[in-house]
Every structure is written in structure tokens, then in C-alpha cells.
Scaffold this motif. Structure first.
Motif, PDB file in Angstrom:
ATOM      1  N   ALA A 242      24.221  21.783  37.455  1.00  0.00           N
ATOM      2  CA  ALA A 242      25.629  22.195  37.406  1.00  0.00           C
ATOM      3  C   ALA A 242      26.551  21.019  37.124  1.00  0.00           C
ATOM      4  CB  ALA A 242      26.022  22.853  38.720  1.00  0.00           C
ATOM      5  N   LEU A 243      27.445  21.239  36.163  1.00  0.00           N
ATOM      6  CA  LEU A 243      28.541  20.310  35.905  1.00  0.00           C
ATOM      7  C   LEU A 243      29.827  20.817  36.558  1.00  0.00           C
ATOM      8  CD1 LEU A 243      27.888  19.720  32.088  1.00  0.00           C
ATOM      9  CD2 LEU A 243      27.141  18.290  33.992  1.00  0.00           C
ATOM     10  N   TRP A 244      29.969  22.137  36.580  1.00  0.00           N
ATOM     11  CA  TRP A 244      31.152  22.777  37.194  1.00  0.00           C
ATOM     12  C   TRP A 244      30.689  24.054  37.877  1.00  0.00           C
ATOM     13  CZ3 TRP A 244      35.855  20.848  37.940  1.00  0.00           C
ATOM     14  CH2 TRP A 244      36.874  21.708  38.356  1.00  0.00           C
ATOM     15  N   LYS A 245      31.037  24.203  39.160  1.00  0.00           N
ATOM     16  CA  LYS A 245      30.626  25.374  39.936  1.00  0.00           C
ATOM     17  C   LYS A 245      31.828  26.278  40.176  1.00  0.00           C
ATOM     18  CE  LYS A 245      27.156  22.729  42.572  1.00  0.00           C
ATOM     19  NZ  LYS A 245      26.724  22.343  43.941  1.00  0.00           N
ATOM     20  N   PHE A 246      31.741  27.528  39.754  1.00  0.00           N
ATOM     21  CA  PHE A 246      32.829  28.463  40.022  1.00  0.00           C
ATOM     22  C   PHE A 246      32.925  28.722  41.525  1.00  0.00           C
ATOM     23  CE2 PHE A 246      31.920  30.388  35.618  1.00  0.00           C
ATOM     24  CZ  PHE A 246      32.763  29.469  35.018  1.00  0.00           C
ATOM     25  N   SER A 247      34.176  28.742  42.019  1.00  0.00           N
ATOM     26  CA  SER A 247      34.379  28.988  43.445  1.00  0.00           C
ATOM     27  C   SER A 247      35.834  29.341  43.714  1.00  0.00           C
ATOM     28  CB  SER A 247      34.006  27.743  44.259  1.00  0.00           C
ATOM     29  OG  SER A 247      34.289  27.941  45.626  1.00  0.00           O
ATOM     30  N   ASP A 248      36.026  30.311  44.603  1.00  0.00           N
ATOM     31  CA  ASP A 248      37.374  30.659  45.060  1.00  0.00           C
ATOM     32  C   ASP A 248      37.708  29.967  46.373  1.00  0.00           C
ATOM     33  OD1 ASP A 248      38.073  32.403  42.947  1.00  0.00           O
ATOM     34  OD2 ASP A 248      36.842  34.004  43.842  1.00  0.00           O
ATOM     35  N   ALA A 249      36.684  29.383  47.004  1.00  0.00           N
ATOM     36  CA  ALA A 249      36.884  28.723  48.303  1.00  0.00           C
ATOM     37  C   ALA A 249      37.478  27.334  48.100  1.00  0.00           C
ATOM     38  CB  ALA A 249      35.553  28.626  49.049  1.00  0.00           C
ATOM     39  N   ASP A 250      38.283  26.903  49.071  1.00  0.00           N
ATOM     40  CA  ASP A 250      38.838  25.545  49.035  1.00  0.00           C
ATOM     41  C   ASP A 250      37.736  24.545  49.345  1.00  0.00           C
ATOM     42  OD1 ASP A 250      41.436  26.038  48.348  1.00  0.00           O
ATOM     43  OD2 ASP A 250      42.130  26.243  50.424  1.00  0.00           O
ATOM     44  N   PRO A 251      37.811  23.353  48.671  1.00  0.00           N
ATOM     45  CA  PRO A 251      38.770  22.997  47.627  1.00  0.00           C
ATOM     46  C   PRO A 251      38.293  23.470  46.258  1.00  0.00           C
ATOM     47  CG  PRO A 251      37.390  21.100  48.134  1.00  0.00           C
ATOM     48  CD  PRO A 251      36.932  22.219  49.041  1.00  0.00           C
ATOM     49  N   ASN A 252      39.220  23.844  45.424  1.00  0.00           N
ATOM     50  CA  ASN A 252      38.878  24.220  44.058  1.00  0.00           C
ATOM     51  C   ASN A 252      40.027  23.825  43.136  1.00  0.00           C
ATOM     52  OD1 ASN A 252      40.794  26.525  43.654  1.00  0.00           O
ATOM     53  ND2 ASN A 252      39.617  27.409  45.346  1.00  0.00           N
ATOM     54  N   TRP A 253      39.724  23.769  41.838  1.00  0.00           N
ATOM     55  CA  TRP A 253      40.699  23.344  40.845  1.00  0.00           C
ATOM     56  C   TRP A 253      40.577  24.246  39.614  1.00  0.00           C
ATOM     57  CZ3 TRP A 253      37.751  20.242  43.889  1.00  0.00           C
ATOM     58  CH2 TRP A 253      38.408  19.291  44.671  1.00  0.00           C
ATOM     59  N   PRO A 254      41.676  24.444  38.890  1.00  0.00           N
ATOM     60  CA  PRO A 254      41.598  25.228  37.646  1.00  0.00           C
ATOM     61  C   PRO A 254      40.866  24.433  36.568  1.00  0.00           C
ATOM     62  CG  PRO A 254      43.796  24.290  37.913  1.00  0.00           C
ATOM     63  CD  PRO A 254      43.046  23.978  39.183  1.00  0.00           C
ATOM     64  N   SER A 255      40.185  25.144  35.678  1.00  0.00           N
ATOM     65  CA  SER A 255      39.508  24.504  34.552  1.00  0.00           C
ATOM     66  C   SER A 255      39.515  25.474  33.372  1.00  0.00           C
ATOM     67  CB  SER A 255      38.063  24.151  34.928  1.00  0.00           C
ATOM     68  OG  SER A 255      37.214  25.283  34.798  1.00  0.00           O
ATOM     69  N   PRO A 256      39.171  25.023  32.169  1.00  0.00           N
ATOM     70  CA  PRO A 256      39.141  25.936  31.014  1.00  0.00           C
ATOM     71  C   PRO A 256      38.119  27.057  31.180  1.00  0.00           C
ATOM     72  CG  PRO A 256      39.120  23.629  30.302  1.00  0.00           C
ATOM     73  CD  PRO A 256      38.921  23.624  31.773  1.00  0.00           C
ATOM     74  N   TRP A 257      37.175  26.890  32.095  1.00  0.00           N
ATOM     75  CA  TRP A 257      36.104  27.887  32.251  1.00  0.00           C
ATOM     76  C   TRP A 257      36.303  28.788  33.464  1.00  0.00           C
ATOM     77  CZ3 TRP A 257      35.413  22.543  32.519  1.00  0.00           C
ATOM     78  CH2 TRP A 257      35.249  21.931  31.268  1.00  0.00           C
ATOM     79  N   GLY A 258      37.168  28.352  34.373  1.00  0.00           N
ATOM     80  CA  GLY A 258      37.414  29.122  35.584  1.00  0.00           C
ATOM     81  C   GLY A 258      37.605  28.195  36.775  1.00  0.00           C
ATOM     82  N   LYS A 259      38.152  28.765  37.830  1.00  0.00           N
ATOM     83  CA  LYS A 259      38.446  27.992  39.034  1.00  0.00           C
ATOM     84  C   LYS A 259      37.150  27.555  39.718  1.00  0.00           C
ATOM     85  CE  LYS A 259      40.554  30.295  42.247  1.00  0.00           C
ATOM     86  NZ  LYS A 259      41.617  31.011  42.988  1.00  0.00           N
ATOM     87  N   GLY A 260      37.106  26.305  40.174  1.00  0.00           N
ATOM     88  CA  GLY A 260      35.893  25.837  40.839  1.00  0.00           C
ATOM     89  C   GLY A 260      35.963  24.365  41.210  1.00  0.00           C
ATOM     90  N   ARG A 261      34.807  23.731  41.297  1.00  0.00           N
ATOM     91  CA  ARG A 261      34.729  22.318  41.689  1.00  0.00           C
ATOM     92  C   ARG A 261      33.581  21.654  40.911  1.00  0.00           C
ATOM     93  NH1 ARG A 261      32.708  25.219  46.146  1.00  0.00           N
ATOM     94  NH2 ARG A 261      30.513  24.727  46.669  1.00  0.00           N
ATOM     95  N   PRO A 262      33.616  20.310  40.806  1.00  0.00           N
ATOM     96  CA  PRO A 262      32.582  19.626  40.017  1.00  0.00           C
ATOM     97  C   PRO A 262      31.229  19.606  40.715  1.00  0.00           C
ATOM     98  CG  PRO A 262      34.066  18.036  41.024  1.00  0.00           C
ATOM     99  CD  PRO A 262      34.648  19.389  41.302  1.00  0.00           C
TER     100      PRO A 262
END
Length: 462
Positions: A177-197
Motif C-alpha cells: 500500500a502507498l495510500w490506504k482509504f480510511s474515514d477514521a482519523d487521522p486522514n487526508w484528502p487525495s486525488p484517489w480518496g480520503k485516507g492516509r499513507p
């Protein structure tokens, strides 16, 4: 100076004009342990040695402050994950400042470099080294033909490593994984969807930002060779088409009874706990007592041995600073030449701190031998002290120093004690000795004089 390179399996020469080092730091979900301390102490001594040779060093050590382990710990405690990471970053600096670790040129945090991480992932997606899945953005391992070159593993023989979870939406089991989708904190917006690195991408992004492409040394514990460093190489070199680092330096584990420290075995030794019991100098001596690339086994017996050695160092220092008069210097001149050559040669030859400390203790024993033979003098000290302090500083060891006020107070008490002894008032003289001892002052009786030293207070003193 040459250091063994994990990638080429050869000793490579280190650029003497400029050295950029990236050291993978800790994931801040708990207290740092003695295994972390060993890696960081080894690299602290490396940096000190390079700087002692007037080599400019840019040293970067990151914090992984967003990770599943941090989030799990936060959920257990019912607080925000960033509170967990802030707590243990604060604890890290408290502990490692006490260990006399020089702070890095930069201590970047993953959460402060989300934009750089997203930009790097964009480049990987655009160049088709990464792809979008239902759960996030993944790196396609099979697209990088040199995957496995650091760990010497063939792609077809590999199984998923640490922190690589089973995910049926991936193209391949080894993709990470380079970017993991997640609605839980902490998360950040990205071109692919909200998540974390993901774990690995942060170090690629931060090393590129702070050190550029193909810096001199990338380091960490041996447990990071696969998958973390292997994945860093794949991510970064896919974009730069250049080697990530000129040299890969890996430090052996600290074991207990031959087993790796782990929470499941209940054998973790936190830096804070060991510091409270043994102090910084004994820990540093323990961590550099074996060759950096080999595992060392933690034991109270080995710590006691290093404490005995440390007391010899303190004695040598105070024998020198309390010396007076003049005397022959032939013996110390020969000794200094030998020890300096052995010390530097050891560090220049694959950074052998074990042999380097042997050279340092050879000097310490020589100084104490000269003092015992009543031949310590200012002329001897003028030759010995600068080299003694150079080695002390490179190894990151610190003798307890005294203030002029302390020196005057102790001197007056000693004079009073000698006067009482001359009057055969031994009971009163012993009381003064006890008063002096309470200040961690030890008396060193010589044939014609008594000098004193201030020793480090260590709870586990024998």
C-alpha cells in the motif's frame, strides 16, 4: 573510511567531502526500547567520527507518526492518534537527549509531509508502477524488475512481509500500500480518496525532500532490510532511475537470551527503564561493544562489565585534571600514538566500534598505570588529555564535571579531614569522608597525597 554495503555485499568508501545520511526512525506508538537505542547510538557515533574529521554531515531521522499501531493504541486509550504520537515523540527526545544523542539536522514527521507523499504517489501512478484498487493505491512489485536486490530474495519466492496485510483487491500478493482509504482519523484528502499513507512511501518522500537523489548512506536496523528498505528502493528508483543511496548500512538486533525483543515474549527493555538503572554511558558502551552488523545479547552481566570499565574512565579523567608538576613524557607519547592509530583504523575499517573501544580502554589503562606509579604530571596530561577527550567525544561518553564552587568546597573538606587525621581524630575524619561520599565524590589515596573524583550516580552500581 569504508563501510560494508548491504546491497553490493562489499565494503565501499565513504565520501569524505560531504555525507548525507537518512536513518529510519521509530514508529511512535510506545516507548523506545534498547534495540532502537543501539541503532541510533551507532549512527550517532558514526556522525561524531565523520564530523571530528571535519566532514560535513547532513543527518535526517524521521518519525513514523501515522500507522495502524498508533491508531490501535489510540483506540485502546480512547484518545486521538496524534496525541499518542506526540506523547511518544516527546518521550523519545527526553530519553535520547539523556543518552547524549546529537539531534538530527532534521526530524521530519510523516504527517507533516502528506503533500510530498501524494505527489510521489501521483508520479508512480502516472508511470504505471502503481494502481488504484478498492482499498487504496498499491505499488505493483512485478513492474520493478530489480525487486529483491537488497534482501537477496527472488520475487517468486517472496511472501508478504511485516505490515503487508492480505487484500484480495490487490493485483499481486506482494503489492504493498502507498495510500490506504480510511474515514477514521487521522486522514487526508487525495486525488484517489480520503485516507492516509502507507508505511514505506513516507521515507521515500522525506529522503528525496531533505537529501535529494542518491545520497551517501541509508541506515536502519537489519529488520528493515525487507520489506521496508526493499520497498523504498522500488518506489524511489522507479521515479528517479538512480540508486536511492550509495551505501546501505544495517545494524544488528539486540536480543535477550538469543531471542528478539517482542511484546509477545514480554522481554522488551525500554530505553527509559535501562537509563534509570544504568545511566547513559554504560548503555552507550554496551551498544558499541560488538560489531554494529552483528546481534548483541542484552544481559545485566554485560552492563556490569561496562560499568566497571566506566569507573576506570572516570578515574583516568580525574587523575589527569588533578595532576601537578612536571615529569617524563616518553611513555605517554608512545601510548597516544598507538591508541590514536588503532582507534581511527578500527572506525575506518567497516566502523568497528568494538576495536575502537578497545583502543580507548588501552589508553585509559595506560593513564591509570602512570597515575598508580606516581608519574602523572601536567606535562603528561598536556599530551594525554586532548586525545582522551577526542575519543570520549566521538564515542559520545560524558564524565561528570565539577564546578569551581564544588572544587573549592571539596578541597576545604579534604584539608579539614587531613588535619583531623593528623590529630588522630579518626572518627571525626571518617564523618567528613562520609559527607564527601554523599556527594558522589570518591577519594583516591596516593602515597603522598589524596585526590578525588566525582563519579556518575548509577542506581545499579555494584
Amino acid at each position: 573510511m569504508k563501510i560494508y554495503d548491504t546491497l553490493t555485499t562489499k565494503e565501499l568508501e565513504v565520501n569524505a567531502e560531504n555525507v548525507r545520511i537518512y536513518l529510519c526512525g521509530v514508529t511512535v506508538y510506545d516507548e523506545s526500547h534498547i534495540g532502537h537505542a543501539r541503532t541510533i547510538i551507532i549512527f550517532d557515533v558514526l556522525r561524531r567520527y565523520l564530523e571530528s574529521k571535519n566532514t560535513p554531515v547532513k543527518f535526517v531521522q524521521n518519525f513514523t507518526d501515522v500507522d495502524d499501531k498508533i491508531i490501535n493504541r489510540a483506540n485502546t486509550e480512547g484518545i486521538h492518534p496524534l496525541e499518542i504520537s506526540r506523547r511518544y515523540i516527546d518521550h523519545y527526545f527526553e530519553d535520547f537527549d539523556r543518552l547524549n544523542i546529537r539531534r538530527a539536522t532534521a526530524h521530519p514527521k510523516a504527517t507533516e509531509h502528506i503533500s510530498e507523499i501524494i505527489e510521489l504517489i501521483k508520479k508512480l501512478v502516472d508511470s504505471e508502477f502503481a494502481y488504484l484498487s478498492l482499498n487504496g493505491v498499491y505499488y505493483s512489485v512485478t513492474k520493478f524488475t530489480e525487486y529483491g536486490k537488497l534482501s537477496k530474495r527472488k520475487t517468486e519466492d517472496l511472501i508478504s512481509g511485516a505490515r503487508v496485510q492480505v487484500d484480495e483487491t490487490k493485483n499481486d500478493a506482494l503489492d504493498f500500500a502507498l495510500w490506504k482509504f480510511s474515514d477514521a482519523d487521522p486522514n487526508w484528502p487525495s486525488p484517489w480518496g480520503k485516507g492516509r499513507p502507507g508505511w514505506h512511501i513516507e521515507c521515500s518522500a522525506m529522503s528525496l525532500k531533505y537529501l535529494g537523489e542518491e545520497f551517501e548512506i541509508h541506515g536502519g536496523g537489519r529488520d528493515l532490510i525487507f520489506p521496508h528498505h526493499e520497498n523504498e528502493i522500488a518506489q524511489t528508483e522507479a521515479i528517479t532511475n538512480r540508486p536511492l543511496a550509495k551505501l546501505w548500512m544495517h545494524v544488528g538486533m539486540v536480543t535477550i537470551n538469543g531471542e528478539k525483543m517482542s511484546k509477545s515474549l514480554g522481554n522488551i527493555r525500554s530505553v527509559r527503564n535501562v537509563l534509570d538503572n544504568w545511566g547513559p554511558n554504560v548503555i552507550r558502551l554496551f551498544c558499541i561493544s560488538g560489531h554494529y552488523s552483528k546481534a548483541i545479547d542484552y544481559s545485566e552481566e554485560l552492563l556490569k562489565e561496562n560499568l566497571i570499565k566506566w569507573r576506570q574512565v572516570e578515574t583516568a579523567y580525574y587523575e589527569m585534571i588533578m595532576s601537578e608538576g612536571t615529569g617524563p613524557t616518553d611513555e605517554i607519547t608512545i601510548l597516544i600514538t598507538e591508541c590514536r592509530s588503532e582507534f581511527d583504523s578500527a572506525l575506518d575499517s567497516d566502523f568497528n566500534t568494538s576495536l575502537a573501544t578497545n583502543a580507548f580502554f588501552k589508553l585509559v589503562k595506560g593513564i591509570n598505570r602512570i597515575a598508580a606509579s606516581e608519574e602523572m604530571s601536567k606535562s603528561v596530561v598536556n599530551i594525554a588529555l586532548p586525545e582522551f577527550e577526542r575519543m570520549l567525544d566521538i564515542l559520545g561518553l560524558q564524565v561528570q564535571k565539577i564546578t569551581e564552587s564544588e572544587k573549592q568546597t571539596i578541597t576545604e573538606l579534604l584539608q579539614k579531614r587531613e588535619s583531623l587525621r593528623a590529630q588522630k581524630q579518626y572518627s571525626e575524619a571518617d564523618k567528613i569522608r562520609d559527607q564527601i561520599s554523599a556527594q558522589n565524590i570518591v577519594l583516591l589515596d596516593h602515597k603522598n597525597k589524596t585526590i578525588w573524583m566525582k563519579k556518575e550516580k548509577i542506581k545499579s552500581d555494584i
